[in-house]
Design an enzyme around this catalytic site. Structure first.
Site, PDB file in Angstrom:
ATOM      1  N   SER A   1     -15.891   5.834  54.099  1.00 29.28           N
ATOM      2  CA  SER A   1     -15.923   7.285  54.265  1.00 29.28           C
ATOM      3  C   SER A   1     -17.145   7.934  53.608  1.00 29.28           C
ATOM      4  O   SER A   1     -17.271   9.160  53.605  1.00 29.28           O
ATOM      5  CB  SER A   1     -14.638   7.914  53.726  1.00 29.28           C
TER       6      SER A   1
ATOM      7  N   GLY B   1     -17.003   0.261  41.919  1.00 31.72           N
ATOM      8  CA  GLY B   1     -18.417  -0.137  41.904  1.00 31.72           C
ATOM      9  C   GLY B   1     -18.984  -0.194  43.316  1.00 31.72           C
ATOM     10  O   GLY B   1     -20.059   0.359  43.600  1.00 31.72           O
TER      11      GLY B   1
ATOM     12  N   GLU C   1     -13.597  -0.636  35.837  1.00 35.26           N
ATOM     13  CA  GLU C   1     -12.839  -1.709  36.512  1.00 35.26           C
ATOM     14  C   GLU C   1     -13.474  -3.087  36.276  1.00 35.26           C
ATOM     15  O   GLU C   1     -13.101  -4.058  36.937  1.00 35.26           O
ATOM     16  CB  GLU C   1     -12.709  -1.429  38.021  1.00 35.26           C
TER      17      GLU C   1
ATOM     18  N   CYS D   1     -16.726  13.171  52.312  1.00 38.44           N
ATOM     19  CA  CYS D   1     -15.933  11.949  52.077  1.00 38.44           C
ATOM     20  C   CYS D   1     -14.437  12.217  52.223  1.00 38.44           C
ATOM     21  O   CYS D   1     -13.710  11.418  52.818  1.00 38.44           O
ATOM     22  CB  CYS D   1     -16.284  11.414  50.690  1.00 38.44           C
TER      23      CYS D   1
ATOM     24  N   ARG E   1     -11.485  22.118  43.467  1.00 41.16           N
ATOM     25  CA  ARG E   1     -12.123  23.194  42.684  1.00 41.16           C
ATOM     26  C   ARG E   1     -13.603  22.910  42.449  1.00 41.16           C
ATOM     27  O   ARG E   1     -14.326  23.778  41.958  1.00 41.16           O
ATOM     28  CB  ARG E   1     -11.429  23.350  41.324  1.00 41.16           C
TER      29      ARG E   1
ATOM     30  N   ASP F   1      -7.977  12.344  53.031  1.00 42.21           N
ATOM     31  CA  ASP F   1      -7.788  11.227  52.101  1.00 42.21           C
ATOM     32  C   ASP F   1      -8.856  11.350  51.016  1.00 42.21           C
ATOM     33  O   ASP F   1     -10.045  11.211  51.309  1.00 42.21           O
ATOM     34  CB  ASP F   1      -7.931   9.900  52.860  1.00 42.21           C
TER      35      ASP F   1
ATOM     36  N   ASP G   1     -16.059   8.569  43.535  1.00 43.44           N
ATOM     37  CA  ASP G   1     -17.104   7.538  43.672  1.00 43.44           C
ATOM     38  C   ASP G   1     -18.260   8.042  44.534  1.00 43.44           C
ATOM     39  O   ASP G   1     -19.429   7.757  44.256  1.00 43.44           O
ATOM     40  CB  ASP G   1     -16.512   6.272  44.307  1.00 43.44           C
TER      41      ASP G   1
ATOM     42  N   ASN H   1     -13.323  -4.255  45.636  1.00 44.86           N
ATOM     43  CA  ASN H   1     -11.924  -4.509  46.022  1.00 44.86           C
ATOM     44  C   ASN H   1     -11.736  -4.420  47.518  1.00 44.86           C
ATOM     45  O   ASN H   1     -12.469  -3.700  48.202  1.00 44.86           O
ATOM     46  CB  ASN H   1     -10.986  -3.442  45.418  1.00 44.86           C
TER      47      ASN H   1
ATOM     48  N   LEU I   1     -13.245  18.249  39.581  1.00 45.55           N
ATOM     49  CA  LEU I   1     -11.964  18.966  39.607  1.00 45.55           C
ATOM     50  C   LEU I   1     -11.407  19.047  41.020  1.00 45.55           C
ATOM     51  O   LEU I   1     -10.860  20.095  41.422  1.00 45.55           O
ATOM     52  CB  LEU I   1     -12.173  20.372  39.030  1.00 45.55           C
TER      53      LEU I   1
HETATM   54  P1  ATP Z   1     -10.623   9.681  43.244  1.00 44.90           P
HETATM   55  O1  ATP Z   1     -10.118   8.912  42.058  1.00 44.90           O
HETATM   56  O2  ATP Z   1      -9.587   9.906  44.314  1.00 44.90           O
HETATM   57  O3  ATP Z   1     -11.927   9.185  43.775  1.00 44.90           O
HETATM   58  P2  ATP Z   1     -11.393  11.730  41.347  1.00 44.90           P
HETATM   59  O4  ATP Z   1     -10.203  12.302  40.621  1.00 44.90           O
HETATM   60  O5  ATP Z   1     -12.274  10.798  40.626  1.00 44.90           O
HETATM   61  O6  ATP Z   1     -10.914  11.155  42.751  1.00 44.90           O
HETATM   62  P3  ATP Z   1     -11.936  14.355  42.309  1.00 44.90           P
HETATM   63  O7  ATP Z   1     -12.175  15.279  41.193  1.00 44.90           O
HETATM   64  O8  ATP Z   1     -10.605  14.425  43.004  1.00 44.90           O
HETATM   65  O9  ATP Z   1     -12.320  12.894  41.858  1.00 44.90           O
HETATM   66  O10 ATP Z   1     -13.024  14.612  43.451  1.00 44.90           O
HETATM   67  C1  ATP Z   1     -14.401  14.346  43.235  1.00 44.90           C
HETATM   68  C2  ATP Z   1     -15.208  15.414  43.942  1.00 44.90           C
HETATM   69  O11 ATP Z   1     -14.915  15.360  45.360  1.00 44.90           O
HETATM   70  C3  ATP Z   1     -14.900  16.844  43.554  1.00 44.90           C
HETATM   71  O12 ATP Z   1     -15.580  17.226  42.364  1.00 44.90           O
HETATM   72  C4  ATP Z   1     -15.364  17.599  44.785  1.00 44.90           C
HETATM   73  O13 ATP Z   1     -16.772  17.688  44.784  1.00 44.90           O
HETATM   74  C5  ATP Z   1     -14.932  16.657  45.912  1.00 44.90           C
HETATM   75  N1  ATP Z   1     -13.568  16.954  46.401  1.00 44.90           N
HETATM   76  C6  ATP Z   1     -12.419  16.330  46.071  1.00 44.90           C
HETATM   77  N2  ATP Z   1     -11.363  16.852  46.710  1.00 44.90           N
HETATM   78  C7  ATP Z   1     -11.853  17.831  47.500  1.00 44.90           C
HETATM   79  C8  ATP Z   1     -11.271  18.764  48.444  1.00 44.90           C
HETATM   80  N3  ATP Z   1      -9.966  18.760  48.689  1.00 44.90           N
HETATM   81  N4  ATP Z   1     -12.116  19.645  49.059  1.00 44.90           N
HETATM   82  C9  ATP Z   1     -13.451  19.646  48.815  1.00 44.90           C
HETATM   83  N5  ATP Z   1     -14.055  18.785  47.956  1.00 44.90           N
HETATM   84  C10 ATP Z   1     -13.284  17.895  47.310  1.00 44.90           C
HETATM   85  O1  RIB Z   2     -11.890   5.166  43.318  1.00 42.63           O
HETATM   86  C1  RIB Z   2     -11.234   4.634  44.423  1.00 42.63           C
HETATM   87  C2  RIB Z   2     -11.078   3.151  44.284  1.00 42.63           C
HETATM   88  O2  RIB Z   2     -10.227   2.883  43.200  1.00 42.63           O
HETATM   89  C3  RIB Z   2     -10.430   2.480  45.476  1.00 42.63           C
HETATM   90  O3  RIB Z   2     -11.382   2.092  46.451  1.00 42.63           O
HETATM   91  C4  RIB Z   2      -9.672   1.315  44.856  1.00 42.63           C
HETATM   92  O4  RIB Z   2     -10.232   0.077  45.141  1.00 42.63           O
HETATM   93  C5  RIB Z   2      -9.656   1.592  43.358  1.00 42.63           C
HETATM   94  O5  RIB Z   2     -10.465   0.732  42.681  1.00 42.63           O
END
Ligand code: ATP
Ligand code: RIB
Length: 304
Positions: A291, A41, A137, A282, A224, A246, A252, A11, A221
């Site tokens: 990132s 992806g 996706e 990241c 966490r 961010d 990913d 995307n 998490l």
């Molecule tokens: P997104 O959809 O935004 O990619 P997600 O919900 O799939 O996020 P998260 O659980 O938010 O994934 O984050 C993935 C991993 O990134 C966490 O398990 C942790 O290792 C790291 N992470 C995320 N947020 C933080 C933070 N604020 N501080 C430190 N590590 C973080």
């Molecule tokens: O996981 C993050 C991604 O979800 C963004 O890059 C956006 O393109 C959406 O697919």
């Protein structure tokens, strides 16, 4: 070393930053509009490639300006794009993202990603030691065909069922490592979960999922960290204390890092700890694919 094959979305992320998210029906003034390569992806492929794994991306782009820009960016990351097809008559996948106080909202318009087919995903020559990765996706039947092919070749399969969608038992049964956040786990386990819940609730929900024999379930998490079920036993990898700006693409980054580690012959425990360190880098940068950290950057963090 094995190769990482990612079948998934590509995307262009169109990002608006603001002090807070608008309520429904409300308009708020923003700060900036930014364009970042993204898509789950592509992000996972960039993560694996920057961390040193030979990586092939399988997917589709439209024949538009975003498509050309995305291909140029992904090629510069060292990813093999020979299986990324340009699809006449479709636009490239586009995500409209709002970021305020590090939280995001995302609307994804799939475009060419919706046209990824069984034919696309059975093309690669997978082998034992390779890692096959996918997310939700692209169409689910294509993911199932990809994993059947991977299983037949003796490759390891990683599914990141994001964004949250219901899926059949046949697909879950083809998964060696399931990586998902609490929302996705709640949907698949048919229970409501929050990221603040007690770890025991995640363990119970993860145990209820029927993935492949000896499979690993790994719940991300956010700050966490990570909770995984390895050999049926809970393993907690605490989040690293960092200042997030961010979190788009953090999950990913984690998935790509785990895949790269497994392709490099590391254990699942090592891979989870490494992925947690990579994702903590990241979240300290804006954007999704740009990132993703390098192996040298993760080495510095991991030594602390
Ligand atoms: P997104 O959809 O935004 O990619 P997600 O919900 O799939 O996020 P998260 O659980 O938010 O994934 O984050 C993935 C991993 O990134 C966490 O398990 C942790 O290792 C790291 N992470 C995320 N947020 C933080 C933070 N604020 N501080 C430190 N590590 C973080
Ligand atoms: O996981 C993050 C991604 O979800 C963004 O890059 C956006 O393109 C959406 O697919």
């Amino acid at each position: 070393m094995g190769r990482v094959f990612v079948a998934g979305s590509i995307n262009m992320d169109v990002v608006a930053t603001a002090d807070r998210h608008p309520r429904i029906g409300e308009t708020v003034a923003g700060h900036a509009v930014l364009y970042f390569p993204g898509g789950k992806g592509a992000n996972q492929a960039v993560s694996a490639a920057k961390l040193g794994a030979p990586t092939t991306l399988i997917g589709r782009l439209g024949g538009d300006a975003f498509g050309h820009e995305l291909r140029t960016f992904l090629a510069a990351q060292g990813i093999d794009l020979s299986l990324v097809r340009e699809t006449a008559g479709a636009h490239s996948g586009t995500a409209v993202i709002t970021i305020a106080n590090t939280d995001n909202t995302i609307v994804v318009i799939p475009g060419a990603n919706a046209l990824v087919s069984d034919d696309d995903v059975v093309a690669p020559a997978l082998a034992k030691g390779d890692v096959a990765v996918s997310q939700f996706e692209i169409p689910l039947p294509a993911i199932e065909a990809f994993f059947r092919r991977a299983r037949a070749a003796g490759a390891t399969t990683i599914l990141n069922p994001a964004p949250a969608l219901e899926c059949g038992a046949d697909l879950l049964g083809l998964v060696d490592i399931l990586i998902l956040n609490e929302t996705e786990l709640g949907l698949l386990a048919k229970t409501e979960l929050r990221d603040t819940d007690d770890p025991a609730r995640f363990v119970e929900a993860a145990r209820s999922l029927r993935i492949g024999k000896d499979g690993v379930v790994c719940v991300t998490l956010g700050k966490r960290g990570v909770l995984a079920l390895v050999d049926g036993e809970p393993l907690i990898v605490p989040g690293r204390p960092v200042k997030a700006v961010d979190t788009t693409g953090a999950g990913d980054c984690f998935v790509g890092a785990v895949a790269a580690q497994l392709a490099g012959g590391h254990s699942i425990r090592e891979a989870l700890s490494y992925g947690n360190a990579a994702a903590s880098l990241c979240v300290q940068r804006m954007g999704a694919a740009p990132s993703m950290p390098t192996a040298a950057e993760v080495a510095v963090v991991s030594s602390r």
